[in-house]
Design an enzyme around this catalytic site. Sequence first.
Site, PDB file in Angstrom:
ATOM      1  N   GLU A 211       0.850  -1.204   0.000  1.00 29.28           N
ATOM      2  CA  GLU A 211       0.000   0.000   0.000  1.00 29.28           C
ATOM      3  C   GLU A 211       0.875   1.239   0.000  1.00 29.28           C
ATOM      4  O   GLU A 211       1.832   1.338   0.776  1.00 29.28           O
ATOM      5  CB  GLU A 211      -0.928  -0.004   1.210  1.00 29.28           C
ATOM      6  CG  GLU A 211      -2.033  -1.042   1.070  1.00 29.28           C
ATOM      7  CD  GLU A 211      -2.956  -1.084   2.266  1.00 29.28           C
ATOM      8  OE1 GLU A 211      -2.822  -0.252   3.177  1.00 29.28           O
ATOM      9  OE2 GLU A 211      -3.822  -1.966   2.281  1.00 29.28           O
TER      10      GLU A 211
ATOM     11  N   ARG B  61      -4.390  -8.190 -17.656  1.00 33.85           N
ATOM     12  CA  ARG B  61      -5.686  -7.569 -17.336  1.00 33.85           C
ATOM     13  C   ARG B  61      -5.465  -6.544 -16.226  1.00 33.85           C
ATOM     14  O   ARG B  61      -4.894  -6.867 -15.183  1.00 33.85           O
ATOM     15  CB  ARG B  61      -6.664  -8.659 -16.887  1.00 33.85           C
ATOM     16  CG  ARG B  61      -8.074  -8.190 -16.622  1.00 33.85           C
ATOM     17  CD  ARG B  61      -9.031  -9.359 -16.660  1.00 33.85           C
ATOM     18  NE  ARG B  61      -9.073  -9.906 -18.014  1.00 33.85           N
ATOM     19  CZ  ARG B  61      -9.802  -9.418 -19.020  1.00 33.85           C
ATOM     20  NH1 ARG B  61     -10.588  -8.384 -18.824  1.00 33.85           N
ATOM     21  NH2 ARG B  61      -9.758  -9.964 -20.205  1.00 33.85           N
TER      22      ARG B  61
END
Length: 429
Positions: free
Chosen positions: A66, A245
């Site tokens: 993060e 993707r």
Amino acid sequence: MSTPAATPYWGPDFDALAAFDPDIAGVVIDELDRLRNGLQLIASENFTSPAVLAALGSTLSNKYAEGYPGRRYYGGCEVVDRAEEIGIARGKELFGADHVNLQPHSGASANLAAYGAFMQPGDTLLGMALPHGGHLTHGTKVSFSGKWFNAVQYGVRPDTEHIDYDQVRDLAREHRPKVIVCGGSAIPRLIDFAAFREIADEVGAILMVDAAHFIGLVAGKAIPSPVPYADVVTFTTHKVLRGPRGGAIVCKAEHAKAIDKAAFPMMQGGPLMHAVAAKAVNLKECLQPEYQVYARQVIANAQALTEGLAAEGLRPVAGGTDTHLALLDLKETGVTGADAEKRCDAAGIVLNKNAIPFDPQPASIASGIRVGSPAVTTQGMIETDMKSIASLIGTAIRDADGSRTAEVAAGVRELVGAHPAYPEPKRAG
Ligand code: DSN
């Protein structure tokens, strides 16, 4: 065609999967067979490379990261930081962009982040209507974009089926949107980014270009880039671009902080570092001269396919294509988009029914089909192959009783046999 057909990443990891979980290994093999044995004409799909697949299947999937390189909320990020930094540098070089964010998990997530950077709930968004070629996330009522924002929608002109720039300007003057978004899922013609920029400037709006469909053509320098015109450009990495993707955002330097904060922590948690690394690999591929040859061939193939389909009695919406996709109006054939999709599918031709502008049919039936050339071009097919594909599609669509399915399927086998998407998979036993 100089672009080699993609080959799968097929290392010891697959053997481990096959040994432990034959059920899911069987799914992987069957999907590979499906891809190998059919003609993949979904305009938003492609065959990514072994190098991208290798990064996707790597231990980078394990890492929580993060934050952004050098500014993470977890220890041990110094290695994955390198993947993101390399990817960002490549993205800046490829697109001539001030700032790149590779963390969006998808195109919808990228759009959510871009809206979040510039709008509050209740603010006005001006986007293209889905049935005219736009996207769900451009203000459709069933999407967050239509539920949380005051979405105003523009479309195409009934006479030309090109974007109605007069309508865009009128709606912008009337509703004073915070964000104007252009781009979509079924726009065969080039978009006039300069016209959108002028309208956005006149009403003080942010110009967002959703380039998901055509960013690969921009990367391959085959069509003009929206980057110089737009405040922010969002895209997916798996369509013509041929990466993993996922999603990405590029923007002007002045919006960099707002975009990064919106991608994380406003809209997403930890990035998928294996996908970020795979995006970096893909961006390196796009920087190679061969990729430009590929992008030009994608367009040449889409145009040849469109001409062939017109000769079969399918009307090209907007008069043709400048890109990788075409939208065909089937009304003259008396066959619905849904029936055409089914008849083609039965013979191994994979495409999708699609609403056409001012469609009298509901979206679940539709009067049109959408076809695209990215995947078959990766396989090495050229214009003459497109003429064969058009003829097969024409035959399949007119074949109401299925009496010619075997004949069309044989034609499909011949084409994919000459241009395999992937090598034949190893099978246990
Ligand atoms: N679903 C994609 C497409 O097929 O165009 C767009 O999100």
